[in-house]
Design a protein around this motif. Sequence first.
Motif, PDB file in Angstrom:
ATOM      1  N   GLU A 149       0.825  -1.209   0.000  1.00  0.00           N
ATOM      2  CA  GLU A 149       0.000   0.000   0.000  1.00  0.00           C
ATOM      3  C   GLU A 149       0.862   1.263   0.000  1.00  0.00           C
ATOM      4  OE1 GLU A 149      -3.766   1.997   2.369  1.00  0.00           O
ATOM      5  OE2 GLU A 149      -2.939   0.099   3.081  1.00  0.00           O
ATOM      6  N   LEU A 174       0.906   4.077  -2.977  1.00  0.00           N
ATOM      7  CA  LEU A 174       0.639   5.504  -2.753  1.00  0.00           C
ATOM      8  C   LEU A 174       1.814   6.364  -3.213  1.00  0.00           C
ATOM      9  CD1 LEU A 174      -1.094   5.256   0.735  1.00  0.00           C
ATOM     10  CD2 LEU A 174      -2.186   5.880  -1.432  1.00  0.00           C
ATOM     11  N   GLU A 210       2.146   9.200  -6.582  1.00  0.00           N
ATOM     12  CA  GLU A 210       2.695  10.552  -6.501  1.00  0.00           C
ATOM     13  C   GLU A 210       3.964  10.703  -7.335  1.00  0.00           C
ATOM     14  OE1 GLU A 210       3.137  11.774  -2.446  1.00  0.00           O
ATOM     15  OE2 GLU A 210       1.053  11.316  -1.965  1.00  0.00           O
ATOM     16  N   LEU A 242       1.069  10.530   3.471  1.00  0.00           N
ATOM     17  CA  LEU A 242       0.475   9.795   2.368  1.00  0.00           C
ATOM     18  C   LEU A 242      -1.016   9.696   2.634  1.00  0.00           C
ATOM     19  CD1 LEU A 242       2.969   6.832   1.774  1.00  0.00           C
ATOM     20  CD2 LEU A 242       2.758   8.962   0.487  1.00  0.00           C
ATOM     21  N   GLU A 243      -1.814  10.059   1.636  1.00  0.00           N
ATOM     22  CA  GLU A 243      -3.267  10.085   1.788  1.00  0.00           C
ATOM     23  C   GLU A 243      -3.927   9.201   0.747  1.00  0.00           C
ATOM     24  OE1 GLU A 243      -4.334  14.195   1.336  1.00  0.00           O
ATOM     25  OE2 GLU A 243      -3.739  14.671   3.385  1.00  0.00           O
ATOM     26  N   ARG A 244      -5.109   8.744   1.097  1.00  0.00           N
ATOM     27  CA  ARG A 244      -5.986   8.050   0.159  1.00  0.00           C
ATOM     28  C   ARG A 244      -7.340   8.743   0.254  1.00  0.00           C
ATOM     29  NH1 ARG A 244      -5.377   3.630  -2.400  1.00  0.00           N
ATOM     30  NH2 ARG A 244      -3.937   2.580  -1.015  1.00  0.00           N
TER      31      ARG A 244
END
Length: 99
Positions: free
Chosen positions: A19, A23, A27, A68-70
């Motif tokens: 994951e 991510l 980017e 880190l974003e989702r």
Amino acid sequence: MTDGRRPRLADVFPVLADEIAELLRAEGDPLADAVADLPCHGRCACTAACTVLLTAPPGSSGSVVVPLERDGIGVFLLSLDPSRTAITGIEVLDGRDPG
């Protein structure tokens, strides 16, 4: 094993490592390619509730933090070394138990 003594993060926490790499790739971050080979130094022992996984020896935390974003929600905070070329720790923000 990375150095004959430490297991790789990807061997201990394969879903988490995948994951993070995903991510970072989204980017365009070249650190994505390094995630699979990060050593796992275990959990941070500062408190029982700490959600940081160490990928460098304790006390090596980096001076740079990368979120880190989702879908606009914070999932991880990566601590990087000052050169921004190595991940030294991973804070899990989304409530899952890092192990």
